[in-house]
Design a protein around this motif. Sequence first.
Motif, short mmCIF file in Angstrom:
data_model
loop_
_atom_site.label_atom_id
_atom_site.label_comp_id
_atom_site.label_asym_id
_atom_site.label_seq_id
_atom_site.Cartn_x
_atom_site.Cartn_y
_atom_site.Cartn_z
N THR A 14 -11.77 -16.22 -8.93
CA THR A 14 -12.96 -15.90 -9.73
C THR A 14 -12.54 -15.49 -11.14
OG1 THR A 14 -12.92 -13.58 -9.11
CG2 THR A 14 -14.18 -15.07 -7.67
N THR A 41 -13.10 -24.54 -15.74
CA THR A 41 -13.79 -24.02 -14.56
C THR A 41 -14.05 -25.16 -13.59
OG1 THR A 41 -15.96 -24.30 -15.58
CG2 THR A 41 -14.89 -22.13 -15.81
N TYR A 42 -14.16 -24.80 -12.32
CA TYR A 42 -14.37 -25.77 -11.24
C TYR A 42 -15.44 -25.24 -10.30
CZ TYR A 42 -9.78 -27.33 -12.83
OH TYR A 42 -8.72 -27.77 -13.60
N ASN A 43 -16.18 -26.15 -9.68
CA ASN A 43 -17.11 -25.80 -8.61
C ASN A 43 -16.49 -26.31 -7.32
OD1 ASN A 43 -18.95 -24.71 -10.39
ND2 ASN A 43 -20.03 -26.63 -10.66
N SER A 46 -19.19 -27.29 -3.12
CA SER A 46 -20.59 -27.36 -3.55
C SER A 46 -21.19 -25.99 -3.86
CB SER A 46 -21.45 -28.10 -2.51
OG SER A 46 -21.56 -27.33 -1.32
N SER A 47 -20.35 -25.09 -4.28
CA SER A 47 -20.79 -23.75 -4.67
C SER A 47 -21.26 -23.77 -6.12
CB SER A 47 -19.64 -22.76 -4.52
OG SER A 47 -19.98 -21.51 -5.06
N LYS A 48 -22.21 -22.92 -6.45
CA LYS A 48 -22.68 -22.83 -7.83
C LYS A 48 -21.77 -21.93 -8.66
CE LYS A 48 -27.46 -23.76 -6.77
NZ LYS A 48 -28.84 -23.29 -6.81
N ARG A 49 -20.94 -21.15 -8.00
CA ARG A 49 -20.04 -20.22 -8.69
C ARG A 49 -18.89 -20.99 -9.34
NH1 ARG A 49 -17.37 -15.20 -5.63
NH2 ARG A 49 -18.72 -13.91 -6.87
N GLU A 50 -18.66 -20.69 -10.60
CA GLU A 50 -17.55 -21.32 -11.31
C GLU A 50 -16.27 -20.58 -10.98
OE1 GLU A 50 -18.77 -21.13 -15.41
OE2 GLU A 50 -19.46 -23.20 -15.34
#
Length: 71
Positions: A14, A41-43, A46-50
Amino acid sequence: MKNKQNQDRDNFITKRDATLILGFKNNRSVSELIKYGHLRTYNVDSSKRELLCKKEVLELPKKDIPPPADN
C-alpha cells in the motif's frame, strides 16, 4: 504453500507501507513520486485500491554516486 493469487499480492504494498519503507512522515511524498513518474500504481485482483510494486519501492532509494572532487 500459498496460491498464485496470494503470491502476486505479496509483491505489492500500500501507499502507507511505501511511506514507512521510504521513511516519509506522510503519504504526500509517495503521491508526489507517483505524480512525477518515479513510481507506478497497480490494481491487483480487480481491487479498486491502488498498490505499489514492492520491488520498485525498494529500488527507489539508490545511493547517488558523489561527483569527483576537484583538485
